[in-house]
Design a protein around this motif. Structure first.
Motif, short mmCIF file in Angstrom:
data_model
loop_
_atom_site.label_atom_id
_atom_site.label_comp_id
_atom_site.label_asym_id
_atom_site.label_seq_id
_atom_site.Cartn_x
_atom_site.Cartn_y
_atom_site.Cartn_z
N UNK A 233 -19.64 -15.30 -10.37
CA UNK A 233 -18.24 -15.42 -9.92
C UNK A 233 -17.24 -15.00 -10.98
N UNK A 234 -17.66 -14.90 -12.28
CA UNK A 234 -16.72 -14.52 -13.33
C UNK A 234 -16.48 -13.03 -13.29
N UNK A 235 -15.20 -12.54 -13.50
CA UNK A 235 -14.91 -11.10 -13.48
C UNK A 235 -15.49 -10.44 -14.71
N UNK A 236 -15.96 -9.20 -14.55
CA UNK A 236 -16.52 -8.43 -15.66
C UNK A 236 -15.63 -7.23 -15.91
N UNK A 237 -15.44 -6.91 -17.20
CA UNK A 237 -14.56 -5.81 -17.57
C UNK A 237 -15.28 -4.75 -18.37
N UNK A 238 -16.60 -4.84 -18.55
CA UNK A 238 -17.35 -3.87 -19.34
C UNK A 238 -18.55 -3.37 -18.56
N UNK A 239 -19.13 -2.27 -19.05
CA UNK A 239 -20.30 -1.69 -18.39
C UNK A 239 -21.48 -2.64 -18.46
N UNK A 240 -21.65 -3.31 -19.61
CA UNK A 240 -22.77 -4.25 -19.74
C UNK A 240 -22.60 -5.42 -18.80
N UNK B 285 -15.37 -7.22 -33.88
CA UNK B 285 -15.39 -6.63 -35.22
C UNK B 285 -14.33 -5.54 -35.37
N UNK B 286 -14.09 -4.79 -34.27
CA UNK B 286 -13.05 -3.76 -34.36
C UNK B 286 -11.66 -4.36 -34.53
N UNK B 287 -11.47 -5.58 -33.97
CA UNK B 287 -10.16 -6.22 -34.12
C UNK B 287 -9.99 -6.90 -35.47
N UNK B 288 -11.11 -7.11 -36.19
CA UNK B 288 -11.03 -7.73 -37.51
C UNK B 288 -10.78 -6.68 -38.58
N UNK B 289 -10.36 -7.16 -39.73
CA UNK B 289 -10.07 -6.28 -40.86
C UNK B 289 -11.30 -6.23 -41.75
N UNK B 290 -11.67 -5.04 -42.14
CA UNK B 290 -12.83 -4.88 -43.01
C UNK B 290 -12.47 -5.27 -44.43
N UNK B 291 -13.54 -5.45 -45.23
CA UNK B 291 -13.34 -5.83 -46.63
C UNK B 291 -12.62 -4.72 -47.39
N UNK B 292 -12.97 -3.47 -47.07
CA UNK B 292 -12.29 -2.35 -47.73
C UNK B 292 -10.81 -2.34 -47.41
N UNK B 293 -10.50 -2.60 -46.10
CA UNK B 293 -9.09 -2.67 -45.72
C UNK B 293 -8.39 -3.83 -46.41
N UNK B 294 -9.12 -4.97 -46.53
CA UNK B 294 -8.53 -6.10 -47.24
C UNK B 294 -8.25 -5.76 -48.69
N UNK C 212 -24.24 -7.26 -23.62
CA UNK C 212 -22.90 -7.84 -23.44
C UNK C 212 -22.44 -8.54 -24.72
N UNK C 213 -23.36 -9.33 -25.30
CA UNK C 213 -23.00 -10.05 -26.52
C UNK C 213 -22.71 -9.08 -27.66
N UNK C 214 -23.59 -8.03 -27.78
CA UNK C 214 -23.36 -7.04 -28.84
C UNK C 214 -22.03 -6.32 -28.66
N UNK C 215 -21.73 -5.95 -27.39
CA UNK C 215 -20.46 -5.26 -27.14
C UNK C 215 -19.27 -6.17 -27.45
N UNK C 216 -19.40 -7.45 -27.08
CA UNK C 216 -18.31 -8.39 -27.37
C UNK C 216 -18.12 -8.54 -28.88
N UNK C 217 -19.25 -8.63 -29.60
CA UNK C 217 -19.16 -8.80 -31.05
C UNK C 217 -18.58 -7.54 -31.69
N UNK C 218 -19.01 -6.35 -31.17
CA UNK C 218 -18.44 -5.12 -31.72
C UNK C 218 -16.94 -5.03 -31.45
N UNK C 219 -16.53 -5.49 -30.23
CA UNK C 219 -15.09 -5.52 -29.94
C UNK C 219 -14.33 -6.45 -30.88
#
Length: 224
Positions: free
Chosen positions: A6-13, A87-96, A78-85
């Protein structure tokens, strides 16, 4: 299971997971096997949850091994894609580190600008202080000149007043001397007049005495 569908899905996975769960589940009698011999297909990615335990729970709920593995694979994607999403929103150590270096550079620049402004302010303040001190010295010099001029004027006025008082005193002394001289001359005149009056009285008395003596002698002669 229905809550998952019943939950809506927004990704291919998520769509794949919904499709796999939407298939009709057929119960097939499987030969007995030991759960410890079950293992998932080795993959190159790192699982973020216990896939073996998850597959066992799906089999306990009535799924076959293949269906459990499919659901597990889709859920892992799904979990990997969520985690990658995430991670993309987080700042990397190099950027920090880059941001930290940029902040340090900005802070150093701001500190340098503040020190420069402070130095300029101190220079301006010192120049203003020197100008004020010069103005104060000028005012002191002008005040000393005014005081000296005033003292000279007061001394001159005092000397003039002393001279005027001295002149008035001299004039008063001359007047007093004139009055004394006049009084002495009048006293001398009075003395002369008194002496003359005394001499006149003495002459009168001598004349009276002589006349009286002559009359007395004449009377005595007549009485003889």
């Amino acid at each position: 299971m229905s809550s998952i569908l019943s939950q809506p899905t927004t990704s291919r996975a998520g769509a794949l997971l919904a499709m796999s769960l939407a298939r009709p589940v057929t119960r097939i009698a499987l030969p007995a096997y030991k759960s410890r011999t079950f293992h998932s297909t080795p993959t190159s990615r790192i699982s973020h949850f216990d896939t073996f335990l998850f597959a066992e729970k799906l089999e306990k709920n009535g799924m076959t091994r293949k269906q459990a593995e499919g659901v597990m694979s889709v859920l892992a994607e799904v979990v990997d894609e969520s985690i990658r999403g995430m991670e993309t929103s987080l700042v990397s150590k190099a950027d920090q580190e880059k941001q930290r270096y940029t902040e340090k550079v900005d802070f150093a620049r701001l500190k340098s600008e503040l020190q420069l402004h402070e130095k300029n302010d101190l220079t301006l303040m010192k120049a203003e202080n020197d100008r004020l001190m010069a103005d104060v010295e000028k005012l002191k010099q002008r005040l000393r000149e005014e005081v000296t001029r005033t003292q000279a004027g007061v001394r001159l006025d005092l000397n003039l007043e002393k001279g005027r008082i001295r002149d008035e005193s001299s004039q008063q002394e001359l007047k007093i001397k004139e009055v004394d001289t006049r009084i002495e001359s009048e006293i001398a005149g009075l003395r002369t007049q008194i002496e003359q009056a005394k001499f006149s009285i003495l002459q009168y008395l001598v004349g009276v005495a002589t006349g009286s003596g002559a009359l007395l002698l004449a009377y005595m002669r007549m009485m003889r």
